[in-house]
Design an enzyme around this catalytic site. Structure first.
Site, PDB file in Angstrom:
ATOM      1  N   ASP A   1       0.880  -1.154  -0.025  1.00 29.84           N
ATOM      2  CA  ASP A   1       0.090   0.002  -0.033  1.00 29.84           C
ATOM      3  C   ASP A   1       0.961   1.201   0.116  1.00 29.84           C
ATOM      4  O   ASP A   1       2.047   1.156   0.175  1.00 29.84           O
ATOM      5  CB  ASP A   1      -0.759   0.083   1.278  1.00 29.84           C
ATOM      6  CG  ASP A   1      -2.359   0.683   0.982  1.00 29.84           C
ATOM      7  OD1 ASP A   1      -2.225   1.606   0.206  1.00 29.84           O
ATOM      8  OD2 ASP A   1      -2.961   0.752   1.966  1.00 29.84           O
TER       9      ASP A   1
ATOM     10  N   ASP B   1     -10.616   2.446  -3.092  1.00 30.66           N
ATOM     11  CA  ASP B   1     -11.216   2.040  -1.764  1.00 30.66           C
ATOM     12  C   ASP B   1     -12.689   2.086  -1.685  1.00 30.66           C
ATOM     13  O   ASP B   1     -13.295   1.494  -0.808  1.00 30.66           O
ATOM     14  CB  ASP B   1     -10.724   3.092  -0.834  1.00 30.66           C
ATOM     15  CG  ASP B   1      -9.285   2.545  -0.331  1.00 30.66           C
ATOM     16  OD1 ASP B   1      -8.673   1.625  -0.531  1.00 30.66           O
ATOM     17  OD2 ASP B   1      -8.744   3.656   0.325  1.00 30.66           O
TER      18      ASP B   1
HETATM   19  C1  DGJ Z   1      -5.763   1.811   1.965  1.00 34.41           C
HETATM   20  C2  DGJ Z   1      -6.387   0.780   1.116  1.00 34.41           C
HETATM   21  O1  DGJ Z   1      -6.469   0.870  -0.145  1.00 34.41           O
HETATM   22  C3  DGJ Z   1      -6.977  -0.162   1.787  1.00 34.41           C
HETATM   23  O2  DGJ Z   1      -7.714  -1.259   1.488  1.00 34.41           O
HETATM   24  C4  DGJ Z   1      -6.459  -0.835   3.269  1.00 34.41           C
HETATM   25  O3  DGJ Z   1      -5.409  -1.644   2.901  1.00 34.41           O
HETATM   26  C5  DGJ Z   1      -6.062   0.580   3.876  1.00 34.41           C
HETATM   27  N1  DGJ Z   1      -5.138   1.401   3.115  1.00 34.41           N
HETATM   28  C6  DGJ Z   1      -5.269   0.155   5.258  1.00 34.41           C
HETATM   29  O4  DGJ Z   1      -4.760   1.227   6.029  1.00 34.41           O
END
Ligand code: DGJ
Length: 738
Positions: free
Chosen positions: A485, A550
């Site tokens: 991430d 997200d």
């Molecule tokens: C952003 C990601 O896109 C989410 O799926 C998740 O992993 C969060 N970060 C976790 O902090």
């Protein structure tokens, strides 16, 4: 062969299946673009010899340089600008040599044609091998400045049956002084003279990849990102089509994409003559590259080509090329596994017992890869602490990860872990030990976003430290998947690497991923950057799949999927089924709709599955089994967008296997009005005389008809109700030759 050189006209002809691209070295050595044309036109641009040899780029017939440089070109955009510390050659009497020379004029020196015998990965990996490529050729054209010992090599790697040319540029300083490069592109592409529209994807966090079409007006139209990731707002690909001449299914479409994940730009320019080109490469705003004597720099690649069958044809070519030449080889499976991710179920509240419960429920419904998201390490109980401390939290996992991983493996699944390697919370042991390891300008504010700062990957010791932390995690645990991430945009790019940090950061990310994959061949990586902020052909060379957003609301996701699908392959598009009551939009959506939308890529589950009723579990199991039945086509087939959500309120996808005997039909009506019929769409690319059986997820036969009939009538339009009001309907069907 795909590359031919004619000594008579001093020209190079690059032939791919559907188009031809011609370059000419003019008598004075200038390397210019002659033209490109679809093969269906039956003609080849030959030579510029009959055109006036104009110096001025805005004259009709004026030179369209293969790599326009500042020096040869003065009034329009350039791909390379270099500054030399002092003059060579003759100075006028009394003339002082006191100004850096910002003048580069490249002339043809020689060329070579290399043959790359590597077969397409498809032959190795795909269940149904497509025409296998046995040879790819690369043309290398050597250029040199008229005075300075400064060399440029232009690379053109041709993959004929994919209709793709990959371009990159190498610059070499053989002078005795430092050369300052003030702007550098990976390549320039000229379109036939005309007026064009540009289709691309634009958006923002939670609304990535919204398909957009706009004119390339006279002047410069720019897509760009000054950042350490690819960006949420625009993505480095384009589909360019002559105004009014292309549709989803027909017409010439010029496509291109940059294989790079940082500071990039695609600058389209239409000149007064209607000559139109795009220059793609490093973004210029904060760019500088100092090339020491003897040094060479090789750019990332610019992938481009022409489709003669519309926007859909351009997407299919990019997908096939990415599947077979870009994405890393497969590890355990030929197909992407069904994934479970804990984020929306537990957020930061992870524990050994809680995750084991989720893992058992996941295995019961058919999940194959269990990924624990954020919250498992250091003092990470929320987003304010712990980032950078890549050690298992003893509070949450008193016996380490072993009991959880053992259980996941015992249940027959693989285990994966979330990491955010480029970041640090100020409240972390890493930051307390090394407050100087972050990007900042001394004595100036250090901006935080999501309470985090960015590690300085301009320092080799920092990159190495992060590599060792991740390598240790994989060595000490049976981890075969990282969700990598990256959750903030960049501010204050102060680094020991100076302005070069933009490139160094991306190179550091690539380096860590490459080393990890080499050291651990079973490791898969998912690219994530606060959703879809890091998706491009550069990261997809290292990551098996990507998180597009997200936002997991199935209706919002239809737009995101349509836009993503313009350039990127479905097997890399990770999609989750999340809660009925969506966490981002608060909208309630049926399980049917959530699955139908998530089954368009690599399926994942993100709900709190240990709280499902037995009936719900049975539905999840049935739908996951259905997905497993259809996934080889979804993940490896050719996509036809029969209806685009941006053209109405319906998105209909058909994905067809290479042998055309199997296909998946996926329809979503996002906003059905009273009295409005669900429209029917003719299928494409089936075998007309072969009889196909059309079934649903219950394996109930709905039709048994020849392909010709499906291509003339489609399937009945009575998409089932989503069960929560009439406005959202969807269906997924499996169509197979009998
Ligand atoms: C952003 C990601 O896109 C989410 O799926 C998740 O992993 C969060 N970060 C976790 O902090």
């Amino acid at each position: 062969m795909s590359i031919a050189f004619s000594a008579e006209t001093s020209s190079f002809t690059l032939r791919v299946r559907s188009s031809v691209y011609v370059i000419e070295a003019r008598a004075d050595g200038r390397l210019v673009h002659v033209g490109s044309a679809p093969a269906s036109g039956g003609w080849t641009p030959t030579s510029l010899s009959q055109y006036p040899d104009a110096d001025y780029i805005w004259e009709p017939g004026g030179p369209r340089y293969e790599l326009p440089t500042f020096g040869d070109v003065a009034h329009s955009d350039v791909a390379l600008k270099a500054s030399f510390p002092g003059a060579t050659g003759d100075l006028a009497p009394g003339e002082a040599n006191h100004v850096p020379v910002r003048d580069l004029r490249l002339r043809y020196v020689s060329h070579e044609i290399r043959t790359d015998a590597a077969p397409a990965l498809s032959a190795k990996h795909q269940q149904l091998p497509r025409e296998s490529s046995t040879q790819r050729q690369t043309l290398v054209i050597h250029l040199r400045d008229i005075g300075y010992d400064f060399h440029v090599r232009l690379f053109y790697r041709v993959t004929p049956e994919y209709d793709v040319i990959e371009r990159w540029t190498e610059i070499e300083n053989r002078t005795n002084g430092e050369v300052k490069i003030e702007s550098l592109a990976f390549g320039a592409v000229h379109f036939p003279i005309g007026d064009y529209d540009l289709t691309h994807a634009a958006g923002s966090w939670a609304r990535e990849f919204i398909p957009t079409t706009r004119p390339i007006a006279q002047g410069v139209t720019m897509l760009a990102q000054q950042g350490l990731n690819t960006g949420h707002s625009v993505n480095p690909f384009y589909l360019v089509h002559e105004r009014g001449q292309a549709t989803e299914h027909a017409g010439n479409v010029y496509f291109g994409a940059l294989a790079y994940s940082g500071n990039w730009s695609l600058r389209f320019e239409q000149l007064p003559t209607r000559a139109t080109h795009v220059i793609g490469g490093y973004e210029q705003t904060d760019f500088e590259l100092i090339l020491a004597p003897g040094a060479t720099h090789t750019t990332p690649a610019f992938v481009h080509g022409v489709a003669d069958d519309g926007l859909g044809g351009a997407s299919r070519r990019l997908h096939a090329f990415a599947r077979d030449y870009i994405l890393p080889g497969f590890t355990d499976d030929q197909l992407r596994p069904v994934l479970y991710n804990s984020w929306e179920a537990t957020y930061f509240d992870v524990s050994a017992d809680g995750q084991i419960k989720l893992a058992r429920a996941a295995a019961e419904i058919g999940v194959e890869l269990f990924c624990m998201d954020d919250g498992w390490f250091g003092a990470r109980r929320n987003d304010r602490a712990g980032l950078g401390d890549w050690v298992v939290s003893p509070d949450q996992f008193p016996q380490g990860l072993k009991p959880l991983i053992d259980e996941v493996l015992r249940l027959g699944m693989r285990f994966g872990l979330w990491v955010e390697p480029e970041m640090v919370n100020p409240d972390s042991d890493l930051y307390r030990a090394h407050p100087d390891w972050i990007l900042h300008f001394p004595g100036r504010p250090r901006t935080e976003r999501r309470n985090q700062m960015i590690l300085d990957f301009g320092r080799a010791d920092v990159v190495d430290f992060i590599y060792r932390a991740l390598d240790t995690l994989v060595r000490e645990n049976d981890i075969t998947f990282f969700k990598w991430d990256m959750n903030r945009y960049s501010t204050e790019p102060g680094s020991s690497a100076g302005v070069g940090i933009w490139r160094k950061h991306v190179e550091g990310v690539y380096d860590i991923m490459d080393r990890l994959r080499t050291a651990h061949p079973r490791l898969d990586i998912q690219s994530c950057s606060g959703g879809g902020g890091r998706i491009d052909l550069g990261i997809l060379q290292r990551c098996d799949q990507a998180w597009t957003s997200d936002n997991t609301d199935a209706i919002d996701r239809v737009w995101i999927e349509d836009g993503y699908s313009l350039a990127y392959p479905l097997r890399a598009m990770e999609c989750w089924v999340t809660h009925e009551h969506n966490h981002q939009t608060n909208r309630r959506l049926s399980l049917d709709l959530r699955f139908d939308v998530a089954m368009r890529g690599t399926l994942g589950i993100g709900t709190n599955i240990d709280r499902l009723t037995d009936d719900e579990k049975a539905s999840y199991s049935r739908k996951i089994s259905f997905y497993k039945r259809i996934r080889s086509v979804v993940q490896n087939g050719d996509l036809h967008r029969l209806a685009n959500v941006r053209d109405g309120n319906v998105s209909v996808w058909q994905v067809v296997s290479a042998d055309r005997r199997q296909c998946v039909y996926s329809a979503v009506v996002v906003d059905q009005r009273q009295g409005q019929h669900t429209p029917m769409y003719r299928l494409r690319s089936l075998l007309p005389d072969t009889v196909y059986r059309v079934t649903d997820e219950h394996n109930k036969e709905l039709l048994r008809v020849p392909g010709g009939q499906l291509m003339s009538l489609g399937v009945p339009g009575d998409a089932r109700s989503a069960g929560l009001g009439r406005s959202m309907r969807s269906r997924t069907l499996w169509i197979e030759a009998v």
